[in-house]
Design a protein around this motif. Structure first.
Motif, PDB file in Angstrom:
ATOM      1  N   ARG A 125      13.163  -1.589  14.922  1.00  0.00           N
ATOM      2  CA  ARG A 125      13.879  -0.617  15.752  1.00  0.00           C
ATOM      3  C   ARG A 125      15.136  -1.226  16.351  1.00  0.00           C
ATOM      4  N   ARG A 126      15.060  -2.490  16.740  1.00  0.00           N
ATOM      5  CA  ARG A 126      16.259  -3.140  17.286  1.00  0.00           C
ATOM      6  C   ARG A 126      17.333  -3.302  16.216  1.00  0.00           C
ATOM      7  N   LEU A 127      16.934  -3.673  15.027  1.00  0.00           N
ATOM      8  CA  LEU A 127      17.901  -3.913  13.957  1.00  0.00           C
ATOM      9  C   LEU A 127      18.483  -2.619  13.414  1.00  0.00           C
ATOM     10  N   GLY A 128      17.732  -1.546  13.452  1.00  0.00           N
ATOM     11  CA  GLY A 128      18.226  -0.237  13.051  1.00  0.00           C
ATOM     12  C   GLY A 128      18.740  -0.202  11.626  1.00  0.00           C
ATOM     13  N   ASP A 129      19.935   0.406  11.457  1.00  0.00           N
ATOM     14  CA  ASP A 129      20.431   0.620  10.102  1.00  0.00           C
ATOM     15  C   ASP A 129      21.011  -0.630   9.451  1.00  0.00           C
ATOM     16  N   ARG A 130      20.908  -1.782  10.118  1.00  0.00           N
ATOM     17  CA  ARG A 130      21.213  -3.047   9.434  1.00  0.00           C
ATOM     18  C   ARG A 130      20.179  -3.335   8.358  1.00  0.00           C
ATOM     19  N   VAL A 131      18.997  -2.749   8.498  1.00  0.00           N
ATOM     20  CA  VAL A 131      17.901  -2.983   7.553  1.00  0.00           C
ATOM     21  C   VAL A 131      17.968  -1.929   6.454  1.00  0.00           C
ATOM     22  N   LEU A 132      18.355  -2.345   5.262  1.00  0.00           N
ATOM     23  CA  LEU A 132      18.422  -1.425   4.131  1.00  0.00           C
ATOM     24  C   LEU A 132      17.164  -1.465   3.277  1.00  0.00           C
ATOM     25  N   ALA A 133      16.379  -2.521   3.404  1.00  0.00           N
ATOM     26  CA  ALA A 133      15.203  -2.673   2.545  1.00  0.00           C
ATOM     27  C   ALA A 133      14.107  -3.403   3.296  1.00  0.00           C
ATOM     28  N   LEU A 134      12.878  -3.084   2.937  1.00  0.00           N
ATOM     29  CA  LEU A 134      11.694  -3.734   3.503  1.00  0.00           C
ATOM     30  C   LEU A 134      10.855  -4.300   2.380  1.00  0.00           C
ATOM     31  N   HIS A 135      10.435  -5.552   2.525  1.00  0.00           N
ATOM     32  CA  HIS A 135       9.374  -6.062   1.671  1.00  0.00           C
ATOM     33  C   HIS A 135       8.058  -5.720   2.347  1.00  0.00           C
ATOM     34  N   VAL A 136       7.287  -4.915   1.654  1.00  0.00           N
ATOM     35  CA  VAL A 136       6.029  -4.409   2.195  1.00  0.00           C
ATOM     36  C   VAL A 136       4.898  -5.171   1.528  1.00  0.00           C
ATOM     37  N   LYS A 137       4.182  -5.920   2.324  1.00  0.00           N
ATOM     38  CA  LYS A 137       3.054  -6.680   1.803  1.00  0.00           C
ATOM     39  C   LYS A 137       1.981  -6.738   2.869  1.00  0.00           C
ATOM     40  N   ASP A 138       0.812  -7.198   2.494  1.00  0.00           N
ATOM     41  CA  ASP A 138      -0.316  -7.196   3.426  1.00  0.00           C
ATOM     42  C   ASP A 138      -1.196  -8.398   3.122  1.00  0.00           C
ATOM     43  N   GLY A 139      -2.120  -8.644   4.023  1.00  0.00           N
ATOM     44  CA  GLY A 139      -3.003  -9.788   3.896  1.00  0.00           C
ATOM     45  C   GLY A 139      -3.508 -10.209   5.252  1.00  0.00           C
ATOM     46  N   PRO A 140      -3.993 -11.436   5.383  1.00  0.00           N
ATOM     47  CA  PRO A 140      -4.570 -11.889   6.647  1.00  0.00           C
ATOM     48  C   PRO A 140      -3.542 -12.145   7.736  1.00  0.00           C
ATOM     49  N   GLY A 141      -2.263 -12.187   7.392  1.00  0.00           N
ATOM     50  CA  GLY A 141      -1.232 -12.380   8.403  1.00  0.00           C
ATOM     51  C   GLY A 141      -1.036 -13.814   8.829  1.00  0.00           C
ATOM     52  N   VAL A 142      -1.406 -14.747   7.972  1.00  0.00           N
ATOM     53  CA  VAL A 142      -1.243 -16.169   8.263  1.00  0.00           C
ATOM     54  C   VAL A 142      -0.643 -16.846   7.038  1.00  0.00           C
ATOM     55  N   LYS A 143      -0.102 -18.041   7.232  1.00  0.00           N
ATOM     56  CA  LYS A 143       0.470 -18.801   6.127  1.00  0.00           C
ATOM     57  C   LYS A 143      -0.626 -19.316   5.199  1.00  0.00           C
ATOM     58  N   ASP A 144      -0.214 -19.529   3.950  1.00  0.00           N
ATOM     59  CA  ASP A 144      -1.028 -20.285   2.988  1.00  0.00           C
ATOM     60  C   ASP A 144      -2.336 -19.609   2.618  1.00  0.00           C
ATOM     61  N   GLN A 145      -2.393 -18.298   2.746  1.00  0.00           N
ATOM     62  CA  GLN A 145      -3.535 -17.547   2.235  1.00  0.00           C
ATOM     63  C   GLN A 145      -3.008 -16.414   1.364  1.00  0.00           C
ATOM     64  N   PRO A 146      -3.740 -16.032   0.311  1.00  0.00           N
ATOM     65  CA  PRO A 146      -3.222 -15.021  -0.614  1.00  0.00           C
ATOM     66  C   PRO A 146      -3.080 -13.655   0.043  1.00  0.00           C
ATOM     67  N   HIS A 147      -2.173 -12.887  -0.514  1.00  0.00           N
ATOM     68  CA  HIS A 147      -1.955 -11.529  -0.040  1.00  0.00           C
ATOM     69  C   HIS A 147      -2.952 -10.576  -0.685  1.00  0.00           C
ATOM     70  N   THR A 148      -3.018  -9.394  -0.100  1.00  0.00           N
ATOM     71  CA  THR A 148      -3.913  -8.354  -0.601  1.00  0.00           C
ATOM     72  C   THR A 148      -3.107  -7.098  -0.863  1.00  0.00           C
ATOM     73  N   ALA A 149      -3.754  -6.102  -1.445  1.00  0.00           N
ATOM     74  CA  ALA A 149      -3.100  -4.805  -1.629  1.00  0.00           C
ATOM     75  C   ALA A 149      -2.618  -4.275  -0.286  1.00  0.00           C
ATOM     76  N   VAL A 150      -1.486  -3.613  -0.296  1.00  0.00           N
ATOM     77  CA  VAL A 150      -0.956  -3.029   0.932  1.00  0.00           C
ATOM     78  C   VAL A 150      -1.942  -1.985   1.454  1.00  0.00           C
ATOM     79  N   GLY A 151      -2.233  -2.092   2.735  1.00  0.00           N
ATOM     80  CA  GLY A 151      -3.196  -1.189   3.358  1.00  0.00           C
ATOM     81  C   GLY A 151      -4.564  -1.782   3.529  1.00  0.00           C
ATOM     82  N   SER A 152      -4.789  -2.975   2.971  1.00  0.00           N
ATOM     83  CA  SER A 152      -6.124  -3.578   3.052  1.00  0.00           C
ATOM     84  C   SER A 152      -6.144  -4.852   3.880  1.00  0.00           C
ATOM     85  N   GLY A 153      -5.035  -5.159   4.558  1.00  0.00           N
ATOM     86  CA  GLY A 153      -4.958  -6.388   5.333  1.00  0.00           C
ATOM     87  C   GLY A 153      -4.774  -6.141   6.813  1.00  0.00           C
TER      88      GLY A 153
END
Length: 243
Positions: free
Chosen positions: A171-199
């Motif tokens: 919200r702060r960045l507003g229209d400076r953001v043209l794209a989002l990388h959408v990913k999901d997982g446990p939310g920590v470093k060095d662990q594999p990601h999961t399907a979006v919506g399952s993390g």
């Protein structure tokens, strides 16, 4: 959908290396209608031809090679792909995001590329990891201090790992953001990601904070079969759009 759901092809890098055409056909078969390459120099003519055949748009591409000395061939490859957005996905020293002077140098470097890109009809953006988020300078994450003449592709997962309240950041960045990388997982470093919506990430709130941005699914590593995860991510994100 506001924009066609997109896949960052780094997600399937090993499959691409073994069978590019078959991999892109599988992505199109899942229902994705756009892809984001990670190396525009790898047969841009063939990539564009196949994507056109499969109905896959190429709105943008990562372009690490733009940090090298010879930028003209890279911009020519990007133009061949038909991409209008070229994103720098790293390659700048981490310490340059820790001080005002370092951020000024980084902005200057990116703005110089943006000026070159205009000759090719290409806009330059930057893609974050956690190290552009963790430093907080004058109450703002380091990423927020980059010159607004460079657009942002916010990696929502790494922004979360870096300590950001991701919806508030967007919200702060507003229209400076043209794209989002959408990913999901446990939310920590060095662990594999999961399907979006399952993390662990609050995906609906994140997407609502910047509804007009391109939505690009990326799984740096995957907990399970990557194509199954891409299919589940597509189904989840498509259902969110319907609602």
């Amino acid at each position: 959908m506001i924009n066609p759901l997109n896949v960052q092809l780094y997600t399937v890098r090993d499959h691409l290396s073994a069978d590019r055409d078959g991999t892109l056909r599988r992505i199109a078969g899942i229902g994705y209608r756009a892809v984001e390459p990670f190396d525009p120099m790898n047969d841009p003519e063939g990539m564009r031809r196949l994507c056109d055949e499969l109905g896959l748009a190429i709105p943008g591409t990562h372009a690490y090679a733009l940090l090298g000395e010879e930028t003209a061939p890279v911009f020519e490859a990007i133009a061949t792909l038909g991409a209008e957005l070229a994103i720098i996905p790293g390659g700048i020293p981490h310490e340059d995001f820790a001080t005002p002077d370092g951020l000024a140098r980084t902005s200057e470097r990116l703005l110089a590329l943006a000026e070159q890109g205009r000759e090719y009809g290409v806009r330059i953006g930057y893609h974050n990891h956690w190290w552009e988020i963790e430093p907080v300078i004058d109450g703002r994450h380091a990423l927020e201090h980059l010159d607004p003449g460079v657009f942002l592709e916010v990696d929502t997962y790494w922004a979360h790992v870096g300590g950001a309240d991701v919806p508030a950041l967007l919200r702060r960045l507003g229209d400076r953001v043209l794209a989002l990388h959408v990913k999901d997982g446990p939310g920590v470093k060095d662990q594999p990601h999961t399907a979006v919506g399952s993390g662990a990430l609050p995906v609906p709130e994140i997407l609502s904070a910047r509804p007009g941005a391109l939505r690009i699914v990326e799984l740096d590593s995957c907990d399970g079969d990557v194509f199954e995860a891409l299919a589940a991510s597509h189904a989840y994100l498509s259902a969110l759009e319907v609602r």
